[in-house]
Design a protein around this motif. Sequence first.
Motif, short mmCIF file in Angstrom:
data_model
loop_
_atom_site.label_atom_id
_atom_site.label_comp_id
_atom_site.label_asym_id
_atom_site.label_seq_id
_atom_site.Cartn_x
_atom_site.Cartn_y
_atom_site.Cartn_z
N LEU A 57 0.79 -1.02 -0.22
CA LEU A 57 0.01 -0.09 0.05
C LEU A 57 0.92 1.10 -0.08
O LEU A 57 1.71 1.41 1.03
N THR A 58 0.67 1.96 -0.97
CA THR A 58 1.67 3.42 -1.02
C THR A 58 0.72 4.48 -0.60
O THR A 58 -0.17 4.64 -1.48
N TYR A 59 0.99 5.16 0.18
CA TYR A 59 0.41 6.59 0.72
C TYR A 59 1.49 7.71 0.35
O TYR A 59 2.67 7.82 0.79
N LEU A 60 0.78 8.73 -0.42
CA LEU A 60 1.58 9.63 -0.73
C LEU A 60 0.80 10.74 0.14
O LEU A 60 -0.35 11.14 0.09
N ARG A 61 1.61 11.53 0.96
CA ARG A 61 1.04 12.39 2.08
C ARG A 61 0.36 13.62 1.36
O ARG A 61 -0.64 14.07 1.80
N ASP A 62 0.73 14.23 0.31
CA ASP A 62 0.26 15.34 -0.46
C ASP A 62 -0.96 15.28 -1.37
O ASP A 62 -1.48 16.12 -1.91
N ARG A 63 -1.31 13.80 -1.63
CA ARG A 63 -2.30 13.55 -2.55
C ARG A 63 -3.44 13.46 -1.81
O ARG A 63 -3.80 12.93 -0.81
N LYS A 64 -4.46 14.13 -2.34
CA LYS A 64 -5.94 14.62 -1.94
C LYS A 64 -6.92 14.07 -2.91
O LYS A 64 -8.03 13.67 -2.22
N GLU A 65 -6.90 14.04 -4.01
CA GLU A 65 -7.79 13.49 -5.00
C GLU A 65 -7.91 12.10 -5.22
O GLU A 65 -6.69 11.34 -5.13
N PRO A 66 -8.94 11.46 -5.58
CA PRO A 66 -8.97 10.20 -5.74
C PRO A 66 -8.33 9.63 -6.93
O PRO A 66 -7.99 10.36 -7.74
#
Length: 125
Positions: A57-66
């Motif tokens: 699972l990759t989480y990108l801190r600055d990503r907000k849009e689906p």
Amino acid sequence: MKFTFNHNNINVLDLERSIKFYEENLGLKETRRIQPEHGEFTLVFMGDGVTSHQLELTYLRDRKEPYNLGDNEFHLAFEVDDMEAAYELHKKNGVICYENKEMGIYFINDPDGYWIEIIPKKDRK
């Protein structure tokens, strides 16, 4: 030369929600985590405790849009030894998104919209 499966990756918007989904619905457990000091991203590897194959699972801190999953024609598949119990769990959790009763399979939807196929375990000879 021999290649073997290692892991599949998906990107997620809410890491803790996704971890909880994969733990509760598929019994996966976190096996390792990579998080640089700056915290720009986090990688969480989850395993089934049986095979060596993992889900990253990759989480990108600055990503907000689906994430755009396109037609969502790709999917993960999990084999289960008790299809009836799995179906009841997924029905109770409200995650079933598609059923194919003729084939004896169904799909569940994760928090980011990825489809996961649930298939009954078959004896392989």
